[in-house]
Design an enzyme around this catalytic site. Structure first.
Site, mmCIF file in Angstrom:
data_model
loop_
_atom_site.group_PDB
_atom_site.id
_atom_site.type_symbol
_atom_site.label_atom_id
_atom_site.label_comp_id
_atom_site.label_asym_id
_atom_site.label_seq_id
_atom_site.Cartn_x
_atom_site.Cartn_y
_atom_site.Cartn_z
ATOM 1 N NE ARG A 55 -0.145 3.592 -6.439
ATOM 2 C CZ ARG A 55 -1.454 3.467 -6.345
ATOM 3 N NH1 ARG A 55 -2.218 3.877 -7.322
ATOM 4 N NH2 ARG A 55 -2.017 2.952 -5.272
ATOM 5 C CB THR A 56 5.954 0.535 -5.041
ATOM 6 O OG1 THR A 56 5.423 1.830 -4.739
ATOM 7 C CG2 THR A 56 7.452 0.542 -4.832
ATOM 8 C CE LYS A 83 4.336 -22.102 6.426
ATOM 9 N NZ LYS A 83 5.083 -23.102 5.646
ATOM 10 N NE ARG A 105 5.894 -0.107 -0.071
ATOM 11 C CZ ARG A 105 5.031 0.567 -0.834
ATOM 12 N NH1 ARG A 105 3.754 0.208 -0.846
ATOM 13 N NH2 ARG A 105 5.430 1.576 -1.575
ATOM 14 C CG HIS A 133 8.333 5.295 -1.316
ATOM 15 N ND1 HIS A 133 8.991 4.519 -2.252
ATOM 16 C CD2 HIS A 133 7.009 5.093 -1.532
ATOM 17 C CE1 HIS A 133 8.097 3.890 -2.994
ATOM 18 N NE2 HIS A 133 6.884 4.237 -2.584
HETATM 19 C C1 NCD Z 1 2.796 5.390 -0.907
HETATM 20 C C2 NCD Z 1 3.499 4.489 0.097
HETATM 21 O O1 NCD Z 1 3.230 3.309 0.183
HETATM 22 O O2 NCD Z 1 4.350 5.050 0.767
HETATM 23 N N1 NCD Z 1 2.324 4.800 -2.047
HETATM 24 C C3 NCD Z 1 3.177 4.527 -3.082
HETATM 25 O O3 NCD Z 1 4.185 3.888 -2.942
HETATM 26 N N2 NCD Z 1 2.860 5.034 -4.300
HETATM 27 C C4 NCD Z 1 1.873 6.333 -0.275
HETATM 28 C C5 NCD Z 1 0.678 5.813 0.464
HETATM 29 O O4 NCD Z 1 0.556 4.634 0.767
HETATM 30 O O5 NCD Z 1 -0.180 6.657 0.789
#
Ligand code: NCD
Length: 303
Positions: A55-56, A83, A105, A133
């Site tokens: 999603r993100t 690497k 991320r 997040h």
């Molecule tokens: C979450 C995350 O990666 O923090 N997912 C997201 O971004 N929608 C939650 C998760 O991984 O459970």
């Protein structure tokens, strides 16, 4: 909010409201035949993901394209990180290509904060370890406001693996700024008592029925097995005590909203009946991810 967006904790309520209102103005774009606005033409966003994401990552990429920016996505497994390149060297390499913003991320809490001290490029945190997040909490708030007049004074139950959840932390910071009564619930090792001190208005319950009683919103969380080193629960037992099932919804307000950041694990933290029910706004959250990330990109890139 500085030049990038690292967390909700640093934002004021007023700054959050501006982003949510901007996101609302972008929502109709999603339903038009021509989904492209000209606001960020010629800008470049680099998405750098060291952890899995559906999603993100996709919605940041779509958000950039909707605003006519260019978007490049990189995953750690296909990059020189595999690497042995260090995080700082990887980021400096990307920054040398002159992107206007880096979305990242990383599994280490604080990684984007550390890099933001060295890099000239604004960084948007798309999830750092168990810490924050921010765009998830913003899209959750947008989704609540699409269904309610105000967030203030609501009762929100956040249920699951709070200890390892950056989604929970960002939501706690955001909801607390709106005077929400926040109840955290899950098995004791996953909901340590100190979490109640994170922000004003937070309480803890180890009983799901008690947590859900009179709730306006129920936020379910995935059990983050990848971050648990000592604690693990047999799936059936976890579901029996903390899985959200139809009978629980009767304890909440009749119009309760059921939310989940995804990815959902059916039969582990949520039953299919609830995930697919009229009360679930899980796919509305996904849709709002694009409008909210458009608002954040516009803010960071036009400041
Ligand atoms: C979450 C995350 O990666 O923090 N997912 C997201 O971004 N929608 C939650 C998760 O991984 O459970």
């Amino acid at each position: 909010m500085g030049r990038g967006l690292l967390g909700i904790e640093d934002l004021t309520r007023a700054e959050i409201e501006v982003i949510l209102e901007k996101a609302r103005s972008f929502q109709p774009v999603q339903r038009q035949a021509n989904k492209r606005l000209d606001l960020l033409r010629g800008r470049l966003m680099v998405n750098l993901f060291f952890e899995a994401s559906t999603r993100t990552r996709t919605s940041f990429e779509i958000a950039a394209k909707r605003l006519s920016a260019d978007a490049v996505s990189i995953t750690a497994s296909g990059s020189s990180v595999s690497k042995g390149e260090s995080l700082v060297d990887t980021l400096n390499t990307l920054a040398a290509m002159q992107p206007d913003v880096i979305v990242m991320r990383h599994a280490a809490s604080g990684a984007p904060h550390f890099l933001a001290r060295f890099l000239p490029t604004p960084i948007i945190n798309a999830g750092d370890g168990t810490h924050e997040h921010p765009t998830q909490a913003l899209l959750d708030a947008r989704t609540i406001l699409d269904n309610r007049d105000r967030i203030d004074g609501m009762r929100v139950a956040i249920i699951g693996d709070i200890a390892h959840s950056r989604v929970a932390r960002s939501n706690i910071h955001l909801l607390s700024k709106f005077g929400v009564d926040i109840v955290l619930c899950g098995p004791a090792p996953l909901v340590p008592r100190e979490l109640a001190e994170l922000a004003p208005g937070v309480s803890i319950s180890y009983n799901i029925s008690e947590a859900i009683r009179e709730a306006d919103v129920i936020m379910m969380l995935r059990v983050q097995l990848e971050r648990q080193h000592e604690t693990s629960y047999p799936a059936g037992e976890y579901f029996r005590y903390y899985g959200l099932r139809p009978e629980h919804l009767r304890l909440a307000k009749p119009d309760v909203l059921v939310m989940h950041p995804g990815p959902i694990n059916r039969g582990r933290e949520i039953s299919s009946e609830v995930a697919d029910s009229q009360r679930s706004v899980i796919l509305n959250q996904v849709e709002n991810g694009i409008a909210v990330r458009m608002a954040v990109l516009e803010r960071v890139l036009t400041n």
